[in-house]
Design a protein around this motif. Structure first.
Motif, PDB file in Angstrom:
ATOM      1  N   GLU A   5      12.246 -10.087 -23.685  1.00  0.00           N
ATOM      2  CA  GLU A   5      10.969  -9.654 -23.113  1.00  0.00           C
ATOM      3  C   GLU A   5      10.891  -9.859 -21.605  1.00  0.00           C
ATOM      4  OE1 GLU A   5       7.926 -11.692 -25.220  1.00  0.00           O
ATOM      5  OE2 GLU A   5       8.192 -10.528 -27.051  1.00  0.00           O
ATOM      6  N   SER A   6      11.699 -10.753 -21.107  1.00  0.00           N
ATOM      7  CA  SER A   6      11.646 -11.005 -19.661  1.00  0.00           C
ATOM      8  C   SER A   6      12.437  -9.969 -18.860  1.00  0.00           C
ATOM      9  CB  SER A   6      12.192 -12.402 -19.357  1.00  0.00           C
ATOM     10  OG  SER A   6      13.559 -12.468 -19.721  1.00  0.00           O
ATOM     11  N   PHE A   7      13.047  -9.041 -19.580  1.00  0.00           N
ATOM     12  CA  PHE A   7      13.925  -8.093 -18.878  1.00  0.00           C
ATOM     13  C   PHE A   7      13.190  -7.327 -17.787  1.00  0.00           C
ATOM     14  CE2 PHE A   7      15.533  -3.733 -18.500  1.00  0.00           C
ATOM     15  CZ  PHE A   7      16.771  -4.012 -17.959  1.00  0.00           C
ATOM     16  N   GLU A   8      12.007  -6.818 -18.098  1.00  0.00           N
ATOM     17  CA  GLU A   8      11.283  -6.005 -17.117  1.00  0.00           C
ATOM     18  C   GLU A   8      10.978  -6.813 -15.855  1.00  0.00           C
ATOM     19  OE1 GLU A   8      10.613  -2.875 -16.995  1.00  0.00           O
ATOM     20  OE2 GLU A   8      11.534  -2.440 -18.932  1.00  0.00           O
ATOM     21  N   THR A   9      10.565  -8.042 -16.065  1.00  0.00           N
ATOM     22  CA  THR A   9      10.246  -8.897 -14.915  1.00  0.00           C
ATOM     23  C   THR A   9      11.494  -9.165 -14.082  1.00  0.00           C
ATOM     24  OG1 THR A   9       8.573  -9.973 -16.287  1.00  0.00           O
ATOM     25  CG2 THR A   9       9.183 -11.070 -14.231  1.00  0.00           C
ATOM     26  N   VAL A  10      12.553  -9.472 -14.779  1.00  0.00           N
ATOM     27  CA  VAL A  10      13.809  -9.755 -14.076  1.00  0.00           C
ATOM     28  C   VAL A  10      14.283  -8.515 -13.319  1.00  0.00           C
ATOM     29  CG1 VAL A  10      16.248 -10.300 -14.409  1.00  0.00           C
ATOM     30  CG2 VAL A  10      14.514 -11.564 -15.682  1.00  0.00           C
ATOM     31  N   LEU A  11      14.180  -7.383 -13.945  1.00  0.00           N
ATOM     32  CA  LEU A  11      14.656  -6.157 -13.304  1.00  0.00           C
ATOM     33  C   LEU A  11      13.836  -5.841 -12.052  1.00  0.00           C
ATOM     34  CD1 LEU A  11      16.789  -3.930 -13.813  1.00  0.00           C
ATOM     35  CD2 LEU A  11      14.957  -2.560 -14.792  1.00  0.00           C
ATOM     36  N   GLU A  12      12.533  -6.039 -12.159  1.00  0.00           N
ATOM     37  CA  GLU A  12      11.679  -5.757 -11.003  1.00  0.00           C
ATOM     38  C   GLU A  12      12.002  -6.692  -9.845  1.00  0.00           C
ATOM     39  OE1 GLU A  12       9.510  -3.154  -9.266  1.00  0.00           O
ATOM     40  OE2 GLU A  12       9.936  -3.053 -11.429  1.00  0.00           O
ATOM     41  N   ALA A  13      12.215  -7.947 -10.192  1.00  0.00           N
ATOM     42  CA  ALA A  13      12.577  -8.908  -9.144  1.00  0.00           C
ATOM     43  C   ALA A  13      13.956  -8.587  -8.567  1.00  0.00           C
ATOM     44  CB  ALA A  13      12.560 -10.333  -9.712  1.00  0.00           C
ATOM     45  N   ALA A  14      14.854  -8.149  -9.421  1.00  0.00           N
ATOM     46  CA  ALA A  14      16.198  -7.791  -8.938  1.00  0.00           C
ATOM     47  C   ALA A  14      16.127  -6.608  -7.984  1.00  0.00           C
ATOM     48  CB  ALA A  14      17.101  -7.469 -10.122  1.00  0.00           C
ATOM     49  N   ARG A  15      15.209  -5.705  -8.244  1.00  0.00           N
ATOM     50  CA  ARG A  15      15.056  -4.541  -7.352  1.00  0.00           C
ATOM     51  C   ARG A  15      14.682  -4.978  -5.938  1.00  0.00           C
ATOM     52  NH1 ARG A  15      12.708  -1.253 -11.834  1.00  0.00           N
ATOM     53  NH2 ARG A  15      14.240   0.369 -12.250  1.00  0.00           N
ATOM     54  N   SER A  16      13.908  -6.031  -5.870  1.00  0.00           N
ATOM     55  CA  SER A  16      13.494  -6.506  -4.542  1.00  0.00           C
ATOM     56  C   SER A  16      14.514  -7.462  -3.940  1.00  0.00           C
ATOM     57  CB  SER A  16      12.124  -7.190  -4.643  1.00  0.00           C
ATOM     58  OG  SER A  16      12.221  -8.325  -5.471  1.00  0.00           O
ATOM     59  N   GLY A  17      15.567  -7.769  -4.686  1.00  0.00           N
ATOM     60  CA  GLY A  17      16.641  -8.588  -4.142  1.00  0.00           C
ATOM     61  C   GLY A  17      16.474 -10.068  -4.387  1.00  0.00           C
ATOM     62  N   ALA A  18      15.715 -10.444  -5.392  1.00  0.00           N
ATOM     63  CA  ALA A  18      15.520 -11.870  -5.681  1.00  0.00           C
ATOM     64  C   ALA A  18      16.808 -12.466  -6.230  1.00  0.00           C
ATOM     65  CB  ALA A  18      14.378 -12.050  -6.685  1.00  0.00           C
ATOM     66  N   ASP A  19      17.205 -13.563  -5.629  1.00  0.00           N
ATOM     67  CA  ASP A  19      18.462 -14.191  -6.051  1.00  0.00           C
ATOM     68  C   ASP A  19      18.416 -14.645  -7.508  1.00  0.00           C
ATOM     69  OD1 ASP A  19      19.757 -13.805  -3.647  1.00  0.00           O
ATOM     70  OD2 ASP A  19      19.037 -15.676  -2.779  1.00  0.00           O
ATOM     71  N   TRP A  20      17.264 -15.233  -7.907  1.00  0.00           N
ATOM     72  CA  TRP A  20      17.188 -15.753  -9.273  1.00  0.00           C
ATOM     73  C   TRP A  20      17.345 -14.617 -10.293  1.00  0.00           C
ATOM     74  CZ3 TRP A  20      13.602 -13.887 -12.666  1.00  0.00           C
ATOM     75  CH2 TRP A  20      12.500 -13.212 -12.134  1.00  0.00           C
ATOM     76  N   HIS A  29      33.169 -19.771  -8.466  1.00  0.00           N
ATOM     77  CA  HIS A  29      33.077 -19.450  -7.032  1.00  0.00           C
ATOM     78  C   HIS A  29      32.964 -17.934  -6.817  1.00  0.00           C
ATOM     79  CE1 HIS A  29      37.403 -18.958  -7.832  1.00  0.00           C
ATOM     80  NE2 HIS A  29      37.408 -18.124  -6.809  1.00  0.00           N
ATOM     81  N   ALA A  30      33.674 -17.182  -7.665  1.00  0.00           N
ATOM     82  CA  ALA A  30      33.564 -15.722  -7.566  1.00  0.00           C
ATOM     83  C   ALA A  30      32.176 -15.263  -8.002  1.00  0.00           C
ATOM     84  CB  ALA A  30      34.635 -15.059  -8.406  1.00  0.00           C
ATOM     85  N   ALA A  31      31.663 -15.890  -9.035  1.00  0.00           N
ATOM     86  CA  ALA A  31      30.334 -15.520  -9.522  1.00  0.00           C
ATOM     87  C   ALA A  31      29.278 -15.736  -8.440  1.00  0.00           C
ATOM     88  CB  ALA A  31      29.991 -16.333 -10.772  1.00  0.00           C
ATOM     89  N   ARG A  32      29.360 -16.858  -7.736  1.00  0.00           N
ATOM     90  CA  ARG A  32      28.401 -17.140  -6.651  1.00  0.00           C
ATOM     91  C   ARG A  32      28.461 -16.039  -5.582  1.00  0.00           C
ATOM     92  NH1 ARG A  32      24.462 -19.473  -7.736  1.00  0.00           N
ATOM     93  NH2 ARG A  32      24.832 -20.759  -9.536  1.00  0.00           N
ATOM     94  N   ARG A  33      29.664 -15.700  -5.260  1.00  0.00           N
ATOM     95  CA  ARG A  33      29.845 -14.670  -4.223  1.00  0.00           C
ATOM     96  C   ARG A  33      29.292 -13.325  -4.695  1.00  0.00           C
ATOM     97  NH1 ARG A  33      34.742 -12.284  -3.736  1.00  0.00           N
ATOM     98  NH2 ARG A  33      35.652 -13.967  -4.957  1.00  0.00           N
ATOM     99  N   HIS A  34      29.566 -12.991  -5.923  1.00  0.00           N
ATOM    100  CA  HIS A  34      29.096 -11.701  -6.460  1.00  0.00           C
ATOM    101  C   HIS A  34      27.576 -11.642  -6.509  1.00  0.00           C
ATOM    102  CE1 HIS A  34      33.164 -11.300  -8.783  1.00  0.00           C
ATOM    103  NE2 HIS A  34      33.299 -11.120  -7.478  1.00  0.00           N
ATOM    104  N   ILE A  35      26.969 -12.739  -6.940  1.00  0.00           N
ATOM    105  CA  ILE A  35      25.506 -12.750  -7.049  1.00  0.00           C
ATOM    106  C   ILE A  35      24.861 -12.605  -5.673  1.00  0.00           C
ATOM    107  CG2 ILE A  35      23.533 -14.220  -7.631  1.00  0.00           C
ATOM    108  CD1 ILE A  35      25.299 -15.387  -9.914  1.00  0.00           C
ATOM    109  N   ALA A  36      25.394 -13.343  -4.714  1.00  0.00           N
ATOM    110  CA  ALA A  36      24.825 -13.261  -3.365  1.00  0.00           C
ATOM    111  C   ALA A  36      24.980 -11.858  -2.788  1.00  0.00           C
ATOM    112  CB  ALA A  36      25.504 -14.290  -2.457  1.00  0.00           C
ATOM    113  N   ALA A  37      26.141 -11.271  -3.007  1.00  0.00           N
ATOM    114  CA  ALA A  37      26.383  -9.926  -2.477  1.00  0.00           C
ATOM    115  C   ALA A  37      25.483  -8.898  -3.152  1.00  0.00           C
ATOM    116  CB  ALA A  37      27.843  -9.551  -2.666  1.00  0.00           C
ATOM    117  N   ALA A  38      25.325  -9.030  -4.465  1.00  0.00           N
ATOM    118  CA  ALA A  38      24.481  -8.078  -5.184  1.00  0.00           C
ATOM    119  C   ALA A  38      23.025  -8.187  -4.747  1.00  0.00           C
ATOM    120  CB  ALA A  38      24.610  -8.303  -6.690  1.00  0.00           C
ATOM    121  N   ALA A  39      22.544  -9.418  -4.583  1.00  0.00           N
ATOM    122  CA  ALA A  39      21.156  -9.599  -4.150  1.00  0.00           C
ATOM    123  C   ALA A  39      20.944  -9.024  -2.750  1.00  0.00           C
ATOM    124  CB  ALA A  39      20.799 -11.089  -4.178  1.00  0.00           C
TER     125      ALA A  39
END
Lengths: 185, 345
Positions: free
Chosen positions: A5-20, B60-70
Motif C-alpha cells: 500500500e505504500s507504493f504510491e507514496t514511495v513512488l511520488e516521493a521518488a519522483r521528487s528525488g527523495a533519497d529514502w 557500496h555499489a548499492a549506495r552509489r546507485h541509490i544516490a545517483a538515481a535520486a
C-alpha cells in the motif's frame, strides 16, 4: 509486492528525488534486476544495475501504473540494457572470468559451505545452459524477475500462449535431466 | 552436463508436464509450490535458481546507485524532461553520435548541392538574360558592382551568340597569363574557352562572328573599358578582315595576348577605343603577314602547338601541308584541353 500500500507514496516521493524513496525502491527491486542480469550472463551486472536505476529515475516522470506495472517496467528497462550490453560486446569481443569463479576464489567464509554453494551454482548453471535461449529467458524473467506470463509476453514481444509453451517445455526438459540423474538437486 | 543432443524436440516433448496445470506452474515458478505437488524436483530447481541469482549488489555499489538515481530523479523533476535513456557510456552515445553525425552531414551536403545548383542555374540564366525582368535587373546591378556586366533585362534577351557559352569565361588562349578578368559584355563570351575548353581553334570565331550581326546586344550595360571586350570585338570583326581561318585565329590570339588592348563595349561597325584599335591593327598586320604559312603561329593541326603556347608574332613552327588556311576543322592540339597550359606555365 514488497511495498504494497505504500507504493504510491514511495513512488511520488521518488519522483521528487527523495533519497529514502529510492532506497526503498532499490532494496525491493535491485535483487531482481541484479539477479536477472547475472542469470542472463551480463558481463558487469553491478554496473548495469546502476544504469538500469538511472534509466528508471529519468523515465519516472512519464510512468503511470501500479506496483506490478512498475516491476514489469523496471524489468523491461533491465532487459533492454542487457541487449545493449550484448550488442556492445558483440562488436568488442572479450573473454571475462565468470562471476562465480571470482567469488569462489575470493570467499573467506566456511570452506564446506563455500564448496557446496559453488557446486549448487555450477549445477544450476549447467541446467540453465541446457535450455534453449527463449526457454531460459522466459524462466529467468518468471523465476528471478517474478513476472507474470502476460508481463513476460510484453517484454519479449510474444503471445502469452507462446510464453506458456516455452516455460512448460523448459521445465519439462529440466525434469527430464534431473530424473535421468541419480543425484537430486 | 550440457548435452547438445538433448535439445532435440523429442527429448523436450517426452514429458510435457501434462500433470501440471497453468496455475500449478505459476505457483511453482513463484517459489510457492510445495514438494508434495508432484513437482518436487522442479521446485528444488526454482529455489536453487532464486538462491543462486537473486541477490542485491554489493553495499557500496548499492549506495552509489541509490544516490545517483535520486539525483537523476531530482534533475528530471526540475527539468520536466523525459530522460528515459540514461547516458550509457557503452553504446548509445556512440550510436547516436554516428547516426546524428551522418544525418547532419547528409543534410549539409544536400543543402550545399542545392545551393550550388541554384547558383549555377541563376548565373547561367542571368548571363543569358533569361531571368524575369526585375530579377535580371537586380542580378545585373549586383554583378556590375564586381565588374561583371550582364544583360539588364531591358530587352529580355542576351547576346545572340552567347547561348550555351560560359557566363564569365576566361578569354582566349588557355594561358593563365592571358586570361582576362571578367568580361564586360556577353559578347565577350563569343570567345569562351578558345583552345582550352572545346578544343576547336575557331569555335566561336567563325561561328559567332557570323552569327553575331548586331554587335553590342541590347541590354548590355557599358561599364568600363576592359581587355575582354576588346578581344570580343576583335573576334566579331575578324570575319570581315578578309583573313583565312588560321589567320583569323592568329589575329584574335594576338589581340588576346595584348593586355593593353582595352575598350568599352562597342558595336561591330563602330570604333573601339584607341588602345584596342591599335592592337587590332597590329594584330591584323601580323596575321596577314603570315598568310601562306598555314603551319604558323596558330596552327592547331600541328600536334603540340597549343593555342596559348605557340602564338607569337614571329612563329617558327614548321608548315604542315595538311593544315591550310581553308581547313575548316583542324585537329585540336592536346595542349588545348588544359586550361592551365600556356606560356605562363
Amino acid at each position: 509486492m514488497a511495498l504494497g500500500e505504500s507504493f504510491e507514496t514511495v513512488l511520488e516521493a521518488a519522483r521528487s528525488g527523495a533519497d529514502w524513496a529510492w532506497e526503498a525502491l532499490y532494496r525491493d527491486l535491485a535483487p531482481l534486476v541484479h539477479g536477472y542480469l547475472r542469470s542472463r550472463g551480463a558481463r558487469e551486472p553491478e554496473d548495469l544495475t546502476g544504469e538500469v536505476f538511472l534509466g528508471v529515475a529519468r523515465g519516472l516522470p512519464t510512468f503511470t501504473g501500479n506496483e506490478g506495472s512498475f516491476r514489469s517496467w523496471v524489468l523491461t528497462v533491465t532487459h533492454h540494457r542487457l541487449l545493449d550490453e550484448r550488442r556492445y560486446h558483440g562488436r568488442r569481443p572479450s573473454d571475462p572470468v565468470p562471476e562465480e569463479v571470482i567469488h569462489a576464489r575470493t570467499s573467506t567464509g566456511n570452506v564446506e559451505e563455500d564448496a557446496l554453494q559453488s557446486l549448487a551454482t555450477t549445477r544450476i548453471r549447467q541446467l540453465l545452459d541446457a535450455l534453449s535461449g527463449d526457454q531460459r529467458e522466459v524462466l529467468m524473467l518468471r523465476i528471478v524477475g517474478g513476472l507474470t506470463v502476460n508481463e513476460v509476453a510484453g517484454i519479449l514481444h510474444k503471445s502469452p500462449g507462446a510464453i506458456k509453451a516455452l516455460q512448460r517445455r523448459g521445465l519439462a526438459f529440466i525434469r527430464d535431466i534431473v530424473d535421468e540423474e541419480v543425484v537430486p538437486l | 552436463m550440457t548435452n547438445p543432443g538433448a535439445h532435440s524436440d523429442d527429448m523436450r516433448d517426452r514429458r510435457s508436464l501434462k500433470d501440471l496445470r497453468d496455475e500449478d506452474i505459476d505457483r511453482l515458478l513463484s517459489g510457492k509450490a510445495a514438494g508434495s505437488d508432484g513437482a518436487g524436483d522442479l521446485a528444488a530447481f526454482v529455489q536453487g535458481v532464486q538462491a543462486t541469482y537473486v541477490a542485491p549488489p554489493a553495499e557500496h555499489a548499492a549506495r552509489r546507485h541509490i544516490a545517483a538515481a535520486a539525483a537523476a530523479a531530482r534533475q528530471a523533476a526540475t527539468t520536466g524532461a523525459d530522460l528515459a535513456d540514461p547516458p550509457t557510456p557503452l553504446i548509445s552515445r556512440w550510436r547516436r553520435r554516428t547516426v546524428l553525425g551522418m544525418s547532419v552531414a547528409t543534410m549539409t551536403l544536400s543543402l550545399g548541392a542545392a545551393a550550388i545548383a541554384a547558383t549555377a542555374a541563376t548565373g547561367g540564366l542571368a548571363a543569358k538574360g533569361d531571368l524575369p525582368g526585375p530579377i535580371q535587373r537586380a542580378v545585373a546591378q549586383a554583378a556590375s558592382g564586381v565588374g561583371i556586366s550582364l544583360p539588364s533585362g531591358g530587352s529580355g534577351s542576351g547576346s545572340p551568340g552567347s547561348s550555351g557559352s560560359h557566363a564569365v569565361p576566361p578569354v582566349g588562349t588557355g594561358s593563365s597569363k592571358t586570361r582576362a578578368p571578367a568580361t564586360a559584355a556577353p559578347s565577350a563570351s563569343a570567345t569562351p574557352g578558345r583552345g582550352s575548353h572545346d578544343g576547336s581553334p575557331l569555335p566561336g570565331g567563325a561561328r559567332r562572328s557570323d552569327d553575331s550581326s548586331a554587335g553590342i546586344p541590347d541590354g548590355v550595360t557599358a561599364t568600363s573599358a576592359n581587355h575582354g571586350t576588346c578581344v570580343a570585338y576583335a573576334e566579331q570583326i575578324a570575319g570581315t578582315l578578309g583573313l583565312g581561318d588560321s589567320e583569323r585565329s592568329t589575329f584574335v590570339s594576338l589581340v588576346a595576348r595584348d593586355q593593353t588592348a582595352v575598350t568599352v563595349p562597342v558595336a561591330r561597325d563602330a570604333k573601339p577605343d584607341a588602345a584596342c584599335q591599335s592592337s587590332i591593327d597590329s594584330a591584323r598586320a601580323s596575321a596577314a603577314a603570315h598568310t601562306g604559312n598555314p603551319g604558323g603561329v596558330d596552327d592547331h593541326s600541328t600536334p603540340g602547338s597549343g593555342h596559348g603556347k605557340d602564338v607569337s608574332p614571329a612563329p617558327t613552327a614548321t608548315p604542315t601541308p595538311t593544315a591550310t588556311a581553308s581547313s575548316p576543322t583542324p585537329t585540336p592540339s592536346p595542349s588545348d584541353h588544359s586550361p592551365h597550359e600556356g606560356k605562363g606555365n
